[in-house]
Write an enzyme that holds these catalytic residues in place. Structure first.
Site, short mmCIF file in Angstrom:
data_model
loop_
_atom_site.label_atom_id
_atom_site.label_comp_id
_atom_site.label_asym_id
_atom_site.label_seq_id
_atom_site.Cartn_x
_atom_site.Cartn_y
_atom_site.Cartn_z
N GLY A 34 -8.71 -6.66 -0.89
CA GLY A 34 -7.81 -5.68 -1.52
C GLY A 34 -8.61 -4.40 -1.68
O GLY A 34 -9.84 -4.44 -1.81
N ASN A 38 -12.51 -4.41 -2.26
CA ASN A 38 -13.37 -4.11 -1.12
C ASN A 38 -14.39 -3.02 -1.44
O ASN A 38 -15.56 -3.10 -1.05
CB ASN A 38 -12.53 -3.66 0.07
CG ASN A 38 -11.56 -4.72 0.55
OD1 ASN A 38 -11.72 -5.90 0.26
ND2 ASN A 38 -10.54 -4.31 1.29
N TYR A 104 3.76 -8.22 3.98
CA TYR A 104 3.36 -8.55 2.61
C TYR A 104 4.19 -9.70 2.04
O TYR A 104 5.39 -9.83 2.33
CB TYR A 104 3.55 -7.34 1.69
CG TYR A 104 2.52 -6.25 1.86
CD1 TYR A 104 1.18 -6.50 1.62
CD2 TYR A 104 2.91 -4.96 2.22
CE1 TYR A 104 0.24 -5.49 1.76
CE2 TYR A 104 1.97 -3.94 2.36
CZ TYR A 104 0.64 -4.22 2.14
OH TYR A 104 -0.29 -3.22 2.28
N THR A 238 -10.74 10.93 6.19
CA THR A 238 -11.31 10.73 7.53
C THR A 238 -10.36 11.30 8.58
O THR A 238 -9.14 11.37 8.38
CB THR A 238 -11.53 9.24 7.84
OG1 THR A 238 -10.31 8.52 7.67
CG2 THR A 238 -12.60 8.65 6.92
N GLY A 278 -11.37 2.04 5.60
CA GLY A 278 -11.22 3.15 4.66
C GLY A 278 -11.90 2.87 3.34
O GLY A 278 -12.47 3.77 2.71
N ASP A 279 -11.86 1.61 2.90
CA ASP A 279 -12.54 1.23 1.66
C ASP A 279 -14.05 1.34 1.81
O ASP A 279 -14.75 1.76 0.87
CB ASP A 279 -12.15 -0.20 1.27
CG ASP A 279 -10.66 -0.38 1.12
OD1 ASP A 279 -10.00 0.54 0.61
OD2 ASP A 279 -10.15 -1.45 1.51
#
Length: 337
Positions: A34, A38, A104, A238, A278-279
């Site tokens: 999650g 993360n 989900y 990013t 991304g995390d």
């Protein structure tokens, strides 16, 4: 070690093998992950004293979450137990020109029922240096919007640096719903992870002139956001050029004091697992700020951390800061002896 707190939902992820549709799969790979968890795992591997705040069921999956976090050195004292189920999501792994697809299954999860009264924020934020949260949390329920807001307010009362990743998910709420929630949260944020689309569709910024370059457009949006929320000291995102599900180019950006710093471009091919990239980048930026690295060093470190994450399976980045620096210095493909 500096104390870091993250708050959010951790889920069970079930993934297909590459080249297999979810509808035809007869076995799935299992990981826990999650957004905020993360980030916490990455920062734990970078040497910080990380505490994860969430709510999990009292069943074998909840125990699996605890063991997952503890195996990465993340403290679980602030996990609340209750509810009946752990949120789940299914990942149909992308390959070639076919994108990955997420389904989900997280309604009525234990975390979605978390109440402010179940958390002792004075204890949670005692001696903390950083608090990280994402836009996924307030997207899950009205009560979690209250939890997110009070958590940020309490963190600021305790003098804690706050970080917020917009992390918009169209499958969870509308632009309008997200925009209204973010307007209440952003006045308490020091570090914001957001990009061009967030600025336009969630924060109401007018579109930048088409004559500007990609970098100039981002500066335009960040300056406009800074005018609305002068409390935000750092903004980051990013640039990702997607050639296929297996081949991306990645660059990181960090906006500080009116200037945009951009990392070198990482050509990631093949991608083992994009989830959590991304995390990993966010954790890299947070590391740079906690360690007071220069803005250029911070964004270069973050981009390198994200590029490395793309090379391993699962949601979490497990590289140490020494390994990230070594990769950033030596480049890719070299044998380390």
């Amino acid at each position: 070690m500096k104390k870091v707190v993250t708050l959010g939902e951790i889920m069970l992820r079930l993934s297909t093998q590459a080249g297999e549709r979810l509808s035809q799969a007869n076995q799935l790979m299992m990981h826990y992950g999650g957004g905020e968890a993360n980030v916490g795992v990455s920062l734990s591997h970078f040497g910080y004293d990380v505490y994860f705040v969430s709510k999990i069921p009292n069943n074998p999956l909840g125990l699996g979450v605890k063991r997952h976090l503890q195996s990465h050195g993340v403290h679980t004292e602030y996990l609340v137990t209750g509810g009946e189920r752990l949120g789940t999501y299914y990942l149909e792994t992308g390959i070639g020109e076919r994108s990955a697809k997420v389904t989900y299954d997280r309604k009525y999860s234990s975390f979605s029922k978390l109440l402010v009264e179940e958390l002792d924020f004075d204890e949670i934020f005692k001696d903390a240096a950083l608090f990280h949260l994402s836009g996924i949390t307030p997207a899950l329920s009205a009560r979690l919007q209250e939890v997110a807001l009070i958590a940020l307010q309490k963190a600021k009362e305790h003098g804690v640096m706050t970080s917020f990743d917009c992390n918009y998910r169209a499958s969870l709420w509308s632009h309008q719903e997200a925009a209204e929630a973010f307007q209440s949260l952003l006045p308490y944020v020091d570090i914001c992870f957001c990009g061009e689309l967030d600025a336009i569709y969630l924060l109401g910024i007018e579109q930048a002139p088409d004559t500007l370059t990609r970098e100039e457009k981002l500066v335009f949006y960040y300056k406009k956001i800074k005018e609305i929320y002068p409390n935000i000291h750092y903004m980051s995102s990013t640039f990702r050029d997607v050639h296929s599900a297996s081949s991306n180019d990645l660059q990181g950006t960090l906006f500080v004091d009116g200037s945009l710093y951009v990392s070198e471009k990482h050509a990631i091919n093949p991608i083992a697992d994009r989830v959590g990239g991304g995390d990993a980048f966010a954790a890299g930026i947070l590391y740079g700020l906690l360690e007071t690295l220069s803005p250029q060093s911070s964004v270069s470190f973050a981009a390198a951390a994200s590029a490395l994450k793309h090379t391993i399976y699962g949601d979490c980045n497990t590289f140490t800061f020494e390994e990230v620096f070594q990769f950033a210095e030596n480049g890719s493909g070299k044998i380390l002896r």
